[in-house]
Design an enzyme around this catalytic site. Structure first.
Site, PDB file in Angstrom:
ATOM      1  N   TYR B 171       0.826  -1.207   0.000  1.00  0.00           N
ATOM      2  CA  TYR B 171       0.000   0.000   0.000  1.00  0.00           C
ATOM      3  C   TYR B 171       0.866   1.266   0.000  1.00  0.00           C
ATOM      4  O   TYR B 171       1.989   1.262   0.486  1.00  0.00           O
ATOM      5  CB  TYR B 171      -0.986   0.006   1.175  1.00  0.00           C
ATOM      6  CG  TYR B 171      -0.393  -0.060   2.566  1.00  0.00           C
ATOM      7  CD1 TYR B 171       0.065   1.093   3.212  1.00  0.00           C
ATOM      8  CD2 TYR B 171      -0.342  -1.261   3.269  1.00  0.00           C
ATOM      9  CE1 TYR B 171       0.566   1.041   4.501  1.00  0.00           C
ATOM     10  CE2 TYR B 171       0.163  -1.332   4.562  1.00  0.00           C
ATOM     11  CZ  TYR B 171       0.611  -0.163   5.169  1.00  0.00           C
ATOM     12  OH  TYR B 171       1.111  -0.224   6.448  1.00  0.00           O
ATOM     13  N   HIS B 186       1.361  -7.142  10.574  1.00  0.00           N
ATOM     14  CA  HIS B 186       1.858  -6.672  11.873  1.00  0.00           C
ATOM     15  C   HIS B 186       1.643  -7.767  12.919  1.00  0.00           C
ATOM     16  O   HIS B 186       0.561  -8.372  12.972  1.00  0.00           O
ATOM     17  CB  HIS B 186       1.100  -5.420  12.306  1.00  0.00           C
ATOM     18  CG  HIS B 186       1.291  -4.242  11.399  1.00  0.00           C
ATOM     19  ND1 HIS B 186       2.246  -3.287  11.618  1.00  0.00           N
ATOM     20  CD2 HIS B 186       0.647  -3.878  10.261  1.00  0.00           C
ATOM     21  CE1 HIS B 186       2.178  -2.363  10.661  1.00  0.00           C
ATOM     22  NE2 HIS B 186       1.218  -2.702   9.818  1.00  0.00           N
TER      23      HIS B 186
HETATM   24 FE   LIG Z   1       0.908  -1.772   7.890  1.00  0.00          FE
END
Ligand SMILES: [Fe+2]
Lengths: 190, 264
Positions: B171, B186
């Site tokens: 992204y 994450h």
């Molecule tokens: Fe991220």
């Protein structure tokens, strides 16, 4: 305490980034005890950056003993159900503020009483550990620091009787952050 | 028909009031910062190419402290804390999320190779299009109504975690002009001691964005960066169902001796 040799190299940290709010915070995360319950106290503060601006996308976690100095080893932090687990999590708000409702910890094994604190933030590439010592507490570690540095690790009791502990990631009042012996990889030695 | 050079060059963009940094400049800064840095087991927290780090890292050295008392005891999590379905990110919203279904598993070990048993693992990630559900995510890629990108599980008795999810997309972000994060998940981890707390990011093998990313490159040693990259595992890949990735996590070492651990 004997410290064994590092056998495996640790996985490095990375920033928590800006998008943790749907994942890590949860209902009751910062309420280690119900507000208004016997002995409940508010521990709160602001996380600041090096320009003195509040950090609105930080996450603060605390680990603490109960008032008698016993470290809880009980599950239930995510669904507390009245259980005191001695662990909590609070994201900072738009003003960089965080707040916990908890009880005042006792010192463990005759040591000084402090909250163990870890802070994460967007822009901060790895976690930072520190200690929030209760008013009047000291130990050889705290006493070894220059007065201005030691002051960054002291909780103050504010006008409302709450406990206040600000975190300065950088700057004149930069908080003393900690490195524990085994944080360095095998190549860096102890 | 002959093509003239001018016909394939887009018109020059007007200079914005403050020209954002180019990738070229960030890449050069990464090389410079890495050349100046000592190698280390952790990211550099003062890593200028990651612009948001400028005012958010301490400038004094971290202070050595021997962990004591409460620092030697991690929070405990158990089956009353989470629901097993939280480990499957593909079934949370009453429909199939779009994207490459993947199984993700690995072991959580402490620095001495001991499995971290029955401990909490939390993950969050973008969807297949590189979009988070998060209200601050402005990337004009579609939100997937069937995907929250959030999961939790407990490791088992051998320290193994398991998730079913969708492979996240890369992204864009605002560090510099045309900045893109390599695809990542994450991870939030706990050990047996408070001192072992870790939040990090897992990446996918061979990502072409690695060299360009100041967050990944804030770890100045290639061998250390490699520890954040999962491995494709065909034995984990499931016939006509999902691809498989494996990623082991090693926390820093514990300080308490087994005797001390029992006494506390
Ligand atoms: Fe991220």
């Amino acid at each position: 305490m004997t410290i064994p040799r590092e056998a495996l190299a640790p996985t490095p940290g990375q920033t928590i980034g800006p998008f943790f709010h749907d994942a890590l915070p949860y209902a009751g995360d910062s309420l280690l005890v119900p507000p208004g319950s016997a002995g409940a106290v508010r521990l709160h503060g602001t996380v600041y950056d090096g320009s003195g601006a509040p950090v609105p996308d930080a996450l603060v976690e605390i680990r603490q003993a109960d008032p008698a100095g016993r470290p809880p080893r009980r599950e239930g932090s995510l669904r507390r159900d009245g259980r005191f687990t001695g662990w909590g999590r609070a994201a900072t708000d738009a003003s960089g503020r965080y707040a916990f409702t908890t009880v005042v910890p006792g010192g463990v094994g005759g040591g000084a009483a402090f909250f163990a604190v870890v802070v994460f933030a967007r822009g901060l590439l790895d976690r930072l550990f520190t200690r929030a010592y209760l008013p009047g507490e000291s130990d050889t570690f705290l006493a070894s620091l220059p007065a201005a540095d030691a002051a960054t690790l002291r909780v103050v009791r504010d006008e409302e009787g709450d406990l206040r502990f600000d975190l300065h990631l950088q700057g004149d009042r930069e908080t003393v952050f900690l490195r524990y012996p085994r944080h360095d990889g095998p190549r860096s030695g102890q | 028909m002959p093509t003239t050079a001018t016909s394939i060059v887009p018109p020059p963009a007007p200079d914005p009031p403050e020209a954002p940094d180019t990738q070229e400049r960030i890449t050069a800064e990464i090389a410079e910062a890495q050349a100046a840095a000592a190698t280390g087991a952790q990211p550099r927290i003062d890593f200028a190419p990651y612009r948001s780090s400028a005012l958010r890292h301490p400038t004094k050295d971290l202070r050595h402290a021997d962990p004591e008392g409460i620092e030697l005891v991690a929070p405990v999590f158990g089956h009353s804390d989470i629901d097993p379905v939280e480990a499957d990110l593909t079934v949370q919203r009453g429909g199939d999320p779009i994207g490459e279904r993947m199984l993700l598993t690995g072991r959580v070990l402490d620095g001495d190779g001991r499995p971290v048993r029955h401990q909490l693992v939390e993950i969050w990630q973008a969807n297949a299009g590189g979009r988070y559900l998060h209200k601050r995510d402005q990337h004009p890629a579609p939100v997937d109504p069937h995907f929250t990108g959030v999961g939790r599980c407990l490791t088992d008795g051998a320290g193994v975690y398991r998730f079913t999810t969708i492979k996240p997309g890369p992204y864009p972000w605002r560090n510099h002009l045309n900045a893109w994060r390599p695809a990542h998940i994450h991870f939030s981890l706990f050990g047996t001691e408070f001192t072992q707390r870790l939040i990090t990011q897992m990446y996918f093998p061979g990502d072409p964005l690695f060299a360009l990313d100041p967050i990944y490159q804030s770890i100045t040693d290639q061998a250390v960066r490699d520890r954040l990259v999962a491995t494709y595992d065909h034995d984990l890949t499931t016939h006509e169902w999902a691809t498989g990735y494996r990623w082991d996590i090693v926390l820093t070492g514990a300080h308490a001796t087994p005797l001390e651990r029992d006494e506390q």
